[in-house]
Design an enzyme around this catalytic site. Structure first.
Site, short mmCIF file in Angstrom:
data_model
loop_
_atom_site.label_atom_id
_atom_site.label_comp_id
_atom_site.label_asym_id
_atom_site.label_seq_id
_atom_site.Cartn_x
_atom_site.Cartn_y
_atom_site.Cartn_z
N CYS A 275 38.14 43.13 54.41
CA CYS A 275 37.61 42.68 53.12
C CYS A 275 36.31 41.90 53.24
O CYS A 275 35.66 41.62 52.24
CB CYS A 275 38.66 41.84 52.38
SG CYS A 275 40.16 42.75 52.07
N HIS B 100 35.33 36.76 47.69
CA HIS B 100 36.11 38.01 47.70
C HIS B 100 37.24 37.85 46.69
O HIS B 100 37.89 36.79 46.61
CB HIS B 100 36.66 38.24 49.11
CG HIS B 100 37.69 39.31 49.17
ND1 HIS B 100 37.51 40.55 48.60
CD2 HIS B 100 38.94 39.31 49.71
CE1 HIS B 100 38.59 41.28 48.80
NE2 HIS B 100 39.48 40.55 49.47
N ASN C 59 41.98 43.60 43.82
CA ASN C 59 41.34 43.43 45.13
C ASN C 59 40.86 44.80 45.61
O ASN C 59 41.66 45.70 45.84
CB ASN C 59 42.36 42.83 46.11
CG ASN C 59 41.81 42.66 47.52
OD1 ASN C 59 40.75 43.17 47.86
ND2 ASN C 59 42.55 41.95 48.35
#
Ligand SMILES: CC(C)(COP(=O)(O)OP(=O)(O)OC[C@H]1O[C@@H](n2cnc3c(N)ncnc32)[C@H](O)[C@@H]1OP(=O)(O)O)[C@@H](O)C(=O)NCCC(=O)NCCS
Length: 328
Positions: free
Chosen positions: A109, A255, A285
């Site tokens: 990520c 993030h 996400n």
């Protein structure tokens, strides 16, 4: 000498999957998901490939920019369409980026952040007078994911979290602009395997162990704690490198993994949540794509002004984390 972002783009697949839709797949409910994660819906690719999404985001980021001026295409992804050719090579071909060098990066990520750091370093390196390396003035950095392909749709504690999409940024060498002021990256060893995903290789007749699982697997609470701790550590380190303090920052773009992670990070950093870009509610996400998509949202909503200082923070499997301070 500065390297700044001169264009941003985003693509979300057409299909929206709501929390109610997920409650037909696993034992969960809309309220639990919203309260524990902040996620209301996610977009899932049903016809779009990763390359399709990456190209759509890249086209928007490029706008009127001369495609022949792009010297580097760097795609961050954990879910490439193919092992070879890599996604960046497919994007380069499809968009006709004749003069670009292309390669992919996988840092889970944090991938977009690691990609931006790499692109910045390559650009700056080529700009040193007499540099032995080739000159790259503009780079296209893309984060793209089809996480729906590695999600375990039978596991309620993880399948609620993820979505598909792409975000793209064009980086340019601009000596007069401050651009990226600092970057700080850190890898922590994932001793306990709190965030893992198996591979899609074929079984090997000579391999002695049983093949492991293929799905994304996470230990939510452990990842949650790691996220909050690492955001604090890398953000403070990047600020120190830039000679700035938390109150100098106009916007925080973390993030997008869980609204509660962002809330906890804001409290740790003693900053109001209003200074944080929140995009997780609509798109969940999306791993490498989350950060460029959130930067896009921040710009699109007209919140960010020229001269603003932005802290961008990533964290993810590996375990890895990164922060960059960018002056707009
Ligand atoms: C996954 C996450 C949302 C779980 O939230 P949590 O508050 O930690 O919840 P827990 O895992 O402790 O589970 C609490 C209870 O809810 C249950 N539960 C888990 N998922 C559920 C769901 N979708 N619906 C309803 N109940 C659920 C659990 O079974 C548990 O029940 P129990 O108390 O009877 O055992 C949270 O830990 C998280 O977001 N972690 C970070 C994950 C992440 O972002 N990973 C990627 C990073 S890049």
């Amino acid at each position: 000498m500065g390297v700044g972002i001169i264009g941003l783009g985003k693509y979300l697949p057409k299909k929206v999957v709501t929390n109610d839709d997920i409650s037909h797949l696993v034992d969960t409910d809309r309220t639990w998901i919203i309260e524990r994660t902040g996620i209301e819906q996610r977009h899932i690719a049903t016809t779009e490939t990763g390359t399709d999404m990456a190209c759509r985001a890249a086209e928007e980021a490029l706008g009127d920019i001369d495609r022949n001026s792009i010297g580097l295409v760097l795609v961050a992804t954990v879910t490439p369409d193919d092992m070879v050719p890599v996604t960046s090579a497919q994007v380069k071909r499809r968009l006709g980026l004749e003069h670009a060098v292309a390669f992919d990066v996988n840092a889970a990520c944090s991938g977009f952040m690691y990609g931006m750091w790499t692109a910045e370093a390559i650009i700056k390196n080529g700009m040193v007078p007499g540099a032995a390396t080739m000159e790259v003035k503009r780079a296209l950095v893309i984060g793209v994911e089809r996480l729906s392909r590695i999600t375990n749709w039978e596991e309620r504690s993880s399948c609620i979290l993820f979505g598909d999409g792409a975000g793209a940024a064009v980086l340019e060498y601009s000596p007069e602009e401050p651009g990226i002021l600092s970057t700080y990256l850190k890898n922590y060893d994932d001793h306990k395997g709190v965030l893992t995903c198996g591979k899609g290789y074929k079984a090997i007749p000579f391999w002695e162990d049983k093949e492991a699982y293929q799905h994304l697997s996470l230990r939510g609470k452990a990842v949650f704690k790691f996220a909050v701790n690492s955001i604090e550590e890398v953000t403070l380190a990047a600020l120190e490198k830039a000679g700035l303090s938390l109150n100098d920052i106009d916007w925080f773009v973390p993030h997008q993994a869980n609204l509660r992670i962002m809330d906890a990070a804001a409290r740790r950093l003693n900053q109001p949540l209003e200074k944080f870009q929140i995009s997780i509610n609509k798109s969940a996400n999306v791993s490498s794509a989350s950060i460029p998509m959130a930067l896009y949202d921040l710009q699109k909503t007209g919140k960010i002004r020229k001269g603003d200082k932005v802290a961008v923070m990533g964290f993810g499997g590996g375990l890895c984390a990164a922060a960059a301070i960018i002056q707009w």
